[in-house]
Scaffold this active site. Sequence first.
Site, PDB file in Angstrom:
ATOM      1  N   HIS A  19     -13.183  10.638  -0.093  1.00  0.00           N
ATOM      2  CA  HIS A  19     -12.606  11.762  -0.850  1.00  0.00           C
ATOM      3  C   HIS A  19     -13.679  12.402  -1.737  1.00  0.00           C
ATOM      4  CE1 HIS A  19      -8.580   9.460  -0.456  1.00  0.00           C
ATOM      5  NE2 HIS A  19      -8.478  10.541   0.285  1.00  0.00           N
ATOM      6  N   LYS A  43       7.192   6.329  -2.338  1.00  0.00           N
ATOM      7  CA  LYS A  43       8.179   5.914  -3.333  1.00  0.00           C
ATOM      8  C   LYS A  43       7.553   4.947  -4.321  1.00  0.00           C
ATOM      9  CE  LYS A  43      12.543   6.558  -0.937  1.00  0.00           C
ATOM     10  NZ  LYS A  43      12.541   6.373   0.518  1.00  0.00           N
ATOM     11  N   ARG A  92     -11.726  13.044   9.654  1.00  0.00           N
ATOM     12  CA  ARG A  92     -12.697  11.968   9.876  1.00  0.00           C
ATOM     13  C   ARG A  92     -12.973  11.747  11.351  1.00  0.00           C
ATOM     14  NH1 ARG A  92      -8.843   8.226   6.444  1.00  0.00           N
ATOM     15  NH2 ARG A  92      -7.538   9.443   7.842  1.00  0.00           N
ATOM     16  N   SER A 130      -7.530   5.268   2.313  1.00  0.00           N
ATOM     17  CA  SER A 130      -6.927   4.573   1.162  1.00  0.00           C
ATOM     18  C   SER A 130      -6.131   3.366   1.642  1.00  0.00           C
ATOM     19  CB  SER A 130      -5.997   5.520   0.406  1.00  0.00           C
ATOM     20  OG  SER A 130      -6.700   6.649  -0.029  1.00  0.00           O
TER      21      SER A 130
END
Length: 172
Positions: A19, A43, A92, A130
């Site tokens: 990032h 959530k 990517r 991530s």
Amino acid sequence: MKQLKAIYPGSFDPMTNGHLDLIERGSKIFGELVVAILRNAEKDPLFSLDERMAMLKATTTRFPNVQVSSFEGLLVDYVAKQGAQVVLRGIRAISDYEYELQMALMNRKLDPKIETVFMMPADTYSYLSSRLVKEVFNLGGSVRGLVPELVEEKLRQKAGGSVGDKTRFVAK
Ligand code: PNS
């Protein structure tokens, strides 16, 4: 493209060096770049919105034309509200393409004035996500060099131990 304002949206849970690489590249070609964290992306994210904002802000201070913000609802509405013209996304590998194409075309359908610009991070980060960072860390592996040091430190704090020392925590 220096006169253009771009929005770089994402979940950033947590941000990675991939990032950061994209933010640096974007900051060089756009006049203004807003890193926009989606609120309620998951959530139950590992890092709260405030934590993700703080990490992104702390690691992007060297880029004077980069701001960090958050949004909810439709991305195109946020882009318009910001007076931006471009959505910046990283690609990517070819596996990213289908999802990114769908999003870009849906966003174009919603607001034809907004262009999506794809950039590639450095090839050293082409496998990085991530989700994988959380998984590797969760299983006791080292994430050194994959995320900024600050993020590594925050992961360690969440775990209450050290990266790579087989400390386990549950990263959702
Ligand atoms: O980091 P991510 O999870 O790949 O980012 C996805 C994101 C935040 C760019 C995407 O989910 C998004 O733009 N959400 C906002 C809701 C929206 O506008 N949906 C319709 C566009 S396809």
